[in-house]
Design an enzyme around this catalytic site. Structure first.
Site, PDB file in Angstrom:
ATOM      1  N   GLY A 106      34.086  87.470  54.093  1.00  0.00           N
ATOM      2  CA  GLY A 106      35.213  87.526  53.131  1.00  0.00           C
ATOM      3  C   GLY A 106      36.200  88.293  53.448  1.00  0.00           C
ATOM      4  O   GLY A 106      36.654  88.625  54.544  1.00  0.00           O
ATOM      5  N   GLY A 108      38.675  90.656  53.531  1.00  0.00           N
ATOM      6  CA  GLY A 108      38.833  92.017  53.725  1.00  0.00           C
ATOM      7  C   GLY A 108      40.120  92.615  53.442  1.00  0.00           C
ATOM      8  O   GLY A 108      40.360  93.823  53.338  1.00  0.00           O
ATOM      9  N   ARG A 109      41.152  91.857  53.633  1.00  0.00           N
ATOM     10  CA  ARG A 109      42.677  92.298  53.414  1.00  0.00           C
ATOM     11  C   ARG A 109      43.428  91.222  52.751  1.00  0.00           C
ATOM     12  O   ARG A 109      44.648  91.109  52.971  1.00  0.00           O
ATOM     13  CB  ARG A 109      43.073  92.678  54.892  1.00  0.00           C
ATOM     14  N   ASP A 269      34.606  81.056  60.343  1.00  0.00           N
ATOM     15  CA  ASP A 269      35.376  81.623  59.342  1.00  0.00           C
ATOM     16  C   ASP A 269      36.823  81.328  59.570  1.00  0.00           C
ATOM     17  O   ASP A 269      37.649  81.274  58.481  1.00  0.00           O
ATOM     18  CB  ASP A 269      34.960  83.202  58.971  1.00  0.00           C
TER      19      ASP A 269
END
Length: 514
Positions: A106, A108-109, A269
């Site tokens: 996902g 994360g930043r 990803d």
């Protein structure tokens, strides 16, 4: 604007009416894919300053360019102010990273602000990168350093100019804080990124890993609507989705290979279903041709080496196919057969696109049975003598103009031993003898395919070092200007066409920006 913007200006921007910025969001992802994201807000930046604004891209998106190139832009692109209509979310996805599966990664930043319709009617995501922690941060700070953010801006614009599908940077904003990495304290920055979408192979893996077939079907239907594919002749839209993504990736990787680009971290990803290049972390362009070239500091086994990229693309697509099995057919064996049939066509798809790229680079019109060997043998010559990939093809374009005196002198000068080149040139001239174009026209066409300038690694590092360590953005701007016209050779930029020296390239590594 520059990094000297004052806190007073930032305060003015915070109080400004964001409606004047021109954003007209239509956030279908947030509306239609509940369960595939978490609503979230960006961290506040103590002293935002807009250091790079892509005015051309902003205009393309239909934004108010003059309004945004201001303290208001710094407030918006740092995350301190929310553009009118934005609904920021952290997207969920999973992924295979260097072959190992993580069921939840996902953003994360990163945050997806929403979608806008550009002047050409295309739906495009606008997202932050480096805007702070999210529920997917896994212990990280969610921030980004200025150097990696500028790298992504630079390489994205270089790829755009080369005609390669890519995400692009709309803005780079300093946050006014320092973040800590292995190299010590670094200026913090936020990248504002534009993409056809941020849908990834890993997005599908997230739904599949949870056994959530309803979410998986919604995700597939959403993707088909957002990135339309030809109507499925067999009436199976999900099989056609797999075919379409395979076709886009085959063409994309072939284009990467045509300019010597190495992504560096082709995890699932980091593979989009739209066919755009995404996530310019440990990426680089190859100097001398070597299929085993690796620049990424974390790719110790060479999994994502230049020559492995087509193989990894197929492997990633097989992971996408696995997620789609429940949608392809209610009979599991039949679903596997259908998916395998598509994945097995990838090598032929890729070779078709790669040969098209190489024919253009070699100045070959039409198709001939010997073209594959002709292209492969030229690359073998470059490999055997450590010849610079970009210069070799550029000088070959000069050699195509047989009306020029010493037309072949440039390409010959690259070879310490040109006996093998002589034999290859005989075959090349024989293949091009029937070309209906006159030699000057063919040479000109080749120069519009073979760039004079790429983002040479030593030049990129020099530009980033000056900006990060000395707040000197002049080298960055100069390099960006050259890379935005990669095919137009100019005498005053001759140094930008030169590969790195042995000392500069020895042990060169690139790093993830996390």
């Amino acid at each position: 604007m520059n990094a000297d913007s004052s806190a007073a200006n930032a305060a003015i921007a915070t109080a400004a009416n964001t409606a004047t910025a021109g954003f007209a969001f239509d956030n279908t992802y947030a509306r239609e894919l509940e369960g595939a994201y978490v609503p979230w807000q960006a961290a506040q930046a103590p002293q935002p300053a807009l250091v790079k604004f892509n005015r051309a891209l902003a205009d393309e998106l239909g934004l108010a360019v003059e309004v945004l190139d201001s303290p208001l832009g710094a407030a918006l692109f740092s995350g301190n102010e929310l553009p009118e209509g934005a609904t920021p979310i952290a997207q969920a996805y999973a992924g295979h990273q260097f072959g190992g599966f993580s069921p939840q990664l996902g953003d994360g930043r990163a945050l997806l602000l929403g979608e806008v319709i550009d002047r050409r009617g295309r739906r495009r995501d606008i997202a932050f990168k480096g805007s702070g922690r999210t529920p997917f941060s896994r212990g990280g700070d969610g921030k980004a350093a200025l150097g990696p953010v500028l790298r992504e801006y630079l390489i994205g614009e270089a790829m755009q100019a080369l005609g390669i599908p890519t995400t692009r940077a709309l803005a780079v904003t300093l946050t006014g804080e320092h973040i800590y990495r292995d190299a010590g304290p670094q200026p913090g920055a936020v990248l504002t990124r534009v993409a056809a979408s941020h849908l990834r192979v890993g997005t599908f893996q997230f739904a599949a890993a949870r056994g959530d077939e309803a979410l998986l079907r919604k995700l597939a239907d959403y993707t088909i609507a957002r990135h339309p594919a030809p109507v499925a002749p067999d009436g199976n839209p999900y099989l056609e989705l797999l075919r379409a993504v395979s076709e886009r990736q085959a063409e994309l990787i072939a284009r990467w290979m045509g300019v010597g680009f190495i992504h560096g971290v082709m995890n699932t990803d980091n593979m989009t279903v739209s066919g755009e290049t995404i996530d310019y972390g440990p990426c680089a362009f190859m100097d001398h041709f070597d299929p085993d070239t690796v620049f990424s500091s974390i790719d110790t086994g060479g999994r994502y080496a230049y020559g492995n990229q087509p193989l990894i693309a197929r492997w990633n697509l097989a992971r996408l196919a696995e997620t789609l099995l429940p949608l392809l057919d209610t009979d599991p064996d039949r679903a596997i057969t259908l998916a395998t049939g598509v994945i097995d066509t990838f090598p032929a798809r890729y070779e078709h696109h790669w040969l098209a790229v190489m024919r253009a680079k070699l100045g070959l019109s039409g198709e001939a049975p010997q073209d594959l060997a002709l292209a492969s043998d030229f690359l073998a010559l470059l490999d055997a003598q450590d010849i610079d990939f970009t210069q070799a093809f550029r000088r070959l374009a000069d050699a195509a103009d047989s009306a020029r005196p010493d037309a072949e002198s440039g390409v010959r000068a690259l070879f310490a031993d040109d006996a093998a080149l002589d034999a290859w040139l005989v075959r090349w001239h024989a293949r091009t003898a029937s070309d209906p174009r006159d030699p000057a026209r063919r040479a000109a066409d080749m120069r519009q395919t073979n760039p004079a300038y790429i983002a040479r690694n030593h030049r990129v590092e020099q530009a980033l070092s000056a900006a990060v360590e000395h707040s000197d953005f002049a080298p960055f701007e100069a390099l960006l200007a050259v890379l935005q016209q990669p095919f137009d050779e100019r005498a005053e930029y001759a140094d930008y066409a030169m590969p790195a020296s042995a000392a500069q390239s020895q042990g060169y590594k690139t790093y993830c920006g996390t």
